[in-house]
Design an enzyme around this catalytic site. Structure first.
Site, PDB file in Angstrom:
ATOM      1  N   ARG A 106      -0.623 -14.928   4.049  1.00 34.94           N
ATOM      2  CA  ARG A 106      -1.879 -14.073   5.220  1.00 34.94           C
ATOM      3  C   ARG A 106      -0.776 -14.795   6.727  1.00 34.94           C
ATOM      4  O   ARG A 106      -1.169 -13.023   7.068  1.00 34.94           O
ATOM      5  CB  ARG A 106      -3.242 -14.812   4.937  1.00 34.94           C
ATOM      6  CG  ARG A 106      -4.058 -14.505   4.514  1.00 34.94           C
ATOM      7  CD  ARG A 106      -4.833 -12.904   3.735  1.00 34.94           C
ATOM      8  NE  ARG A 106      -5.819 -13.076   5.277  1.00 34.94           N
ATOM      9  CZ  ARG A 106      -6.499 -11.463   4.949  1.00 34.94           C
ATOM     10  NH1 ARG A 106      -5.714 -10.776   4.247  1.00 34.94           N
ATOM     11  NH2 ARG A 106      -7.443 -11.572   6.002  1.00 34.94           N
ATOM     12  N   HIS A 124      -1.722  -5.991   1.025  1.00 35.83           N
ATOM     13  CA  HIS A 124      -2.728  -6.092   1.443  1.00 35.83           C
ATOM     14  C   HIS A 124      -2.248  -7.669   0.400  1.00 35.83           C
ATOM     15  O   HIS A 124      -1.691  -8.139   0.218  1.00 35.83           O
ATOM     16  CB  HIS A 124      -3.323  -5.948   0.323  1.00 35.83           C
ATOM     17  CG  HIS A 124      -5.070  -6.115  -0.114  1.00 35.83           C
ATOM     18  ND1 HIS A 124      -5.869  -6.504   0.659  1.00 35.83           N
ATOM     19  CD2 HIS A 124      -5.355  -7.318  -1.115  1.00 35.83           C
ATOM     20  CE1 HIS A 124      -6.589  -7.246  -0.407  1.00 35.83           C
ATOM     21  NE2 HIS A 124      -6.105  -8.725  -0.613  1.00 35.83           N
ATOM     22  N   ASN A 154      -1.244  -0.860   7.075  1.00 35.60           N
ATOM     23  CA  ASN A 154      -1.387  -1.915   8.060  1.00 35.60           C
ATOM     24  C   ASN A 154      -0.234  -2.296   6.863  1.00 35.60           C
ATOM     25  O   ASN A 154       0.034  -3.810   6.327  1.00 35.60           O
ATOM     26  CB  ASN A 154      -2.003  -2.611   8.375  1.00 35.60           C
ATOM     27  CG  ASN A 154      -3.215  -2.875   7.324  1.00 35.60           C
ATOM     28  OD1 ASN A 154      -2.942  -2.542   5.753  1.00 35.60           O
ATOM     29  ND2 ASN A 154      -4.470  -3.369   7.373  1.00 35.60           N
ATOM     30  N   THR A 202      -4.408  -8.022  10.508  1.00 31.70           N
ATOM     31  CA  THR A 202      -5.160  -6.426  10.174  1.00 31.70           C
ATOM     32  C   THR A 202      -4.970  -6.085  11.286  1.00 31.70           C
ATOM     33  O   THR A 202      -4.203  -4.377  10.773  1.00 31.70           O
ATOM     34  CB  THR A 202      -7.024  -6.458  10.459  1.00 31.70           C
ATOM     35  OG1 THR A 202      -7.224  -7.969   9.268  1.00 31.70           O
ATOM     36  CG2 THR A 202      -7.069  -5.423   9.974  1.00 31.70           C
ATOM     37  N   TYR A 248     -12.046  -2.979  -2.395  1.00 32.02           N
ATOM     38  CA  TYR A 248     -12.877  -2.732  -1.503  1.00 32.02           C
ATOM     39  C   TYR A 248     -13.938  -3.143  -1.254  1.00 32.02           C
ATOM     40  O   TYR A 248     -14.504  -3.095  -0.399  1.00 32.02           O
ATOM     41  CB  TYR A 248     -12.172  -2.122  -0.637  1.00 32.02           C
ATOM     42  CG  TYR A 248     -10.722  -2.366  -0.203  1.00 32.02           C
ATOM     43  CD1 TYR A 248     -10.174  -3.316   0.597  1.00 32.02           C
ATOM     44  CD2 TYR A 248     -10.011  -1.446  -0.345  1.00 32.02           C
ATOM     45  CE1 TYR A 248      -9.012  -3.554   0.750  1.00 32.02           C
ATOM     46  CE2 TYR A 248      -8.309  -1.856  -0.356  1.00 32.02           C
ATOM     47  CZ  TYR A 248      -8.414  -2.656   1.090  1.00 32.02           C
ATOM     48  OH  TYR A 248      -6.840  -2.844   1.106  1.00 32.02           O
ATOM     49  N   LYS A 254       0.811  -1.106   0.203  1.00 31.17           N
ATOM     50  CA  LYS A 254       0.423  -0.335  -0.257  1.00 31.17           C
ATOM     51  C   LYS A 254       1.136   1.673  -0.108  1.00 31.17           C
ATOM     52  O   LYS A 254       2.237   0.916   0.352  1.00 31.17           O
ATOM     53  CB  LYS A 254      -0.658  -0.032   1.389  1.00 31.17           C
ATOM     54  CG  LYS A 254      -1.678  -1.536   0.833  1.00 31.17           C
ATOM     55  CD  LYS A 254      -2.587  -1.297   2.556  1.00 31.17           C
ATOM     56  CE  LYS A 254      -3.660  -2.543   2.813  1.00 31.17           C
ATOM     57  NZ  LYS A 254      -4.208  -2.188   3.760  1.00 31.17           N
ATOM     58  N   ARG A 307       3.363  -7.215   8.876  1.00 29.85           N
ATOM     59  CA  ARG A 307       2.749  -5.822  10.041  1.00 29.85           C
ATOM     60  C   ARG A 307       3.834  -5.947  11.111  1.00 29.85           C
ATOM     61  O   ARG A 307       3.238  -4.524  11.714  1.00 29.85           O
ATOM     62  CB  ARG A 307       1.246  -6.534   9.768  1.00 29.85           C
ATOM     63  CG  ARG A 307       0.324  -5.848   8.106  1.00 29.85           C
ATOM     64  CD  ARG A 307      -1.243  -6.069   8.422  1.00 29.85           C
ATOM     65  NE  ARG A 307      -1.438  -5.887   6.829  1.00 29.85           N
ATOM     66  CZ  ARG A 307      -2.594  -6.773   7.024  1.00 29.85           C
ATOM     67  NH1 ARG A 307      -3.146  -7.568   7.479  1.00 29.85           N
ATOM     68  NH2 ARG A 307      -3.476  -6.043   5.618  1.00 29.85           N
ATOM     69  N   GLU A 335      -8.885 -10.956  -7.645  1.00 23.20           N
ATOM     70  CA  GLU A 335      -7.900  -9.834  -7.402  1.00 23.20           C
ATOM     71  C   GLU A 335      -7.119 -10.010  -8.438  1.00 23.20           C
ATOM     72  O   GLU A 335      -6.499  -8.600  -8.390  1.00 23.20           O
ATOM     73  CB  GLU A 335      -7.398  -9.698  -5.967  1.00 23.20           C
ATOM     74  CG  GLU A 335      -8.518  -9.569  -4.812  1.00 23.20           C
ATOM     75  CD  GLU A 335      -8.288  -9.606  -3.192  1.00 23.20           C
ATOM     76  OE1 GLU A 335      -9.201  -9.304  -2.361  1.00 23.20           O
ATOM     77  OE2 GLU A 335      -7.081  -9.890  -3.183  1.00 23.20           O
ATOM     78  N   PHE A 366     -14.912   2.639   7.521  1.00 24.52           N
ATOM     79  CA  PHE A 366     -13.829   2.925   6.857  1.00 24.52           C
ATOM     80  C   PHE A 366     -13.518   3.216   5.372  1.00 24.52           C
ATOM     81  O   PHE A 366     -12.541   3.680   5.471  1.00 24.52           O
ATOM     82  CB  PHE A 366     -13.128   2.140   7.417  1.00 24.52           C
ATOM     83  CG  PHE A 366     -12.449   0.787   7.513  1.00 24.52           C
ATOM     84  CD1 PHE A 366     -12.330  -0.024   6.534  1.00 24.52           C
ATOM     85  CD2 PHE A 366     -13.264  -0.351   8.270  1.00 24.52           C
ATOM     86  CE1 PHE A 366     -12.997  -1.403   5.745  1.00 24.52           C
ATOM     87  CE2 PHE A 366     -13.284  -1.384   7.966  1.00 24.52           C
ATOM     88  CZ  PHE A 366     -13.675  -1.955   6.881  1.00 24.52           C
TER      89      PHE A 366
HETATM   90  N1  UDP Z   1      -9.031  -1.415   7.649  1.00 23.18           N
HETATM   91  C1  UDP Z   1      -9.295   0.085   8.392  1.00 23.18           C
HETATM   92  N2  UDP Z   1      -9.964  -0.351   9.841  1.00 23.18           N
HETATM   93  C2  UDP Z   1     -10.930  -0.896   9.828  1.00 23.18           C
HETATM   94  C3  UDP Z   1     -10.372  -1.840   9.426  1.00 23.18           C
HETATM   95  C4  UDP Z   1      -9.785  -2.770   8.044  1.00 23.18           C
HETATM   96  O1  UDP Z   1      -8.103   1.035   8.264  1.00 23.18           O
HETATM   97  O2  UDP Z   1     -10.998  -0.733  11.219  1.00 23.18           O
HETATM   98  C5  UDP Z   1      -8.622  -1.666   6.393  1.00 23.18           C
HETATM   99  C6  UDP Z   1      -7.128  -1.474   6.276  1.00 23.18           C
HETATM  100  O3  UDP Z   1      -6.075  -0.850   5.952  1.00 23.18           O
HETATM  101  C7  UDP Z   1      -7.625  -3.339   6.401  1.00 23.18           C
HETATM  102  C8  UDP Z   1      -8.355  -2.466   5.273  1.00 23.18           C
HETATM  103  O4  UDP Z   1      -9.875  -1.992   5.488  1.00 23.18           O
HETATM  104  O5  UDP Z   1      -6.394  -3.506   5.435  1.00 23.18           O
HETATM  105  C9  UDP Z   1      -9.490  -4.323   4.587  1.00 23.18           C
HETATM  106  O6  UDP Z   1      -9.769  -4.576   6.051  1.00 23.18           O
HETATM  107  P1  UDP Z   1     -10.180  -5.977   5.856  1.00 23.18           P
HETATM  108  O7  UDP Z   1     -10.572  -6.280   7.349  1.00 23.18           O
HETATM  109  O8  UDP Z   1     -10.341  -7.120   5.208  1.00 23.18           O
HETATM  110  O9  UDP Z   1      -7.999  -6.868   6.469  1.00 23.18           O
HETATM  111  P2  UDP Z   1      -7.027  -7.039   6.125  1.00 23.18           P
HETATM  112  O10 UDP Z   1      -7.682  -8.179   4.897  1.00 23.18           O
HETATM  113  O11 UDP Z   1      -6.506  -6.345   5.140  1.00 23.18           O
HETATM  114  O12 UDP Z   1      -5.875  -7.765   6.739  1.00 23.18           O
HETATM  115 MG    MG Z   2      -9.611  -8.390   3.601  1.00 28.25          MG
END
Ligand code: UDP
Ligand code: MG
Length: 149
Positions: free
Chosen positions: A85, A115, A112, A91, A49, A9, A102, A126, A57
């Site tokens: 992952r 992705h 974070n 996350t 997204y 990112k 992370r 994707e 958010f």
């Molecule tokens: N995100 C955020 N605030 C939140 C939850 C998610 O800004 O409370 C953002 C964060 O950048 C995250 C993305 O939204 O990576 C997608 O969320 P997801 O739950 O899919 O997390 P990931 O798959 O990236 O771990």
């Molecule tokens: Mg996700």
């Protein structure tokens, strides 16, 4: 062969973490089959997204992802979706285990760093969303027999 979509990112690019992150995946033994730097359009970010469209958010997230360069990548290998992952970590970087990207490199859920696709169906979606077929390279690392039994 299994493939996943990973994206560094804008915060990861701005902080100079591109080589660190690519290095971790290379050293793990996965194969890079697609790579490009781009400033994603709003349309691309919103589609990517889409599942989070109703979350509070979402607007900020799209704003952030479109704000700067993103390194979009496709990585290949047996089990790469789940393993990437794990390498990425939880996350929220404050909950992510040390040793993960992370967990080692971040402190905030909105910054974070990276992705990673979360399942085979999302990975397929994707990869297709971010890359044209001809942008992906089919190749076999010479190293394969030293990485896999
Ligand atoms: N995100 C955020 N605030 C939140 C939850 C998610 O800004 O409370 C953002 C964060 O950048 C995250 C993305 O939204 O990576 C997608 O969320 P997801 O739950 O899919 O997390 P990931 O798959 O990236 O771990
Ligand atoms: Mg996700």
């Amino acid at each position: 062969m299994e493939r996943t979509f990973l994206a560094i990112k804008p915060d990861g690019v701005q902080r100079g973490l591109v080589s660190e992150i690519i290095g971790r995946l290379e050293k793990k033994g996965f194969t890079l089959v697609g790579l490009k730097l781009l400033k994603p359009s709003r349309e691309l970010a919103e589609q990517h997204y889409d599942v989070h469209r109703e979350r509070p958010f979402f607007a900020g997230l799209v704003e952030f992802i479109t704000s700067g360069p993103v390194v979009a990548m496709v990585w290949e290998g047996d089990g790469v979706i789940a393993s990437a992952r794990k390498l990425i970590g939880a996350t929220n970087p404050l909950n992510a285990e040390p040793g993960t990207i992370r967990g080692d490199l971040g402190i905030n859920i909105g910054r974070n760093i990276i992705h990673g696709s979360d399942a085979p169906e999302t990975a397929q979606k994707e990869v297709a969303l971010w890359f044209k077929d001809e942008e992906l390279v089919n190749w076999q690392p010479e190293l394969t027999r030293w990485l896999r039994e």
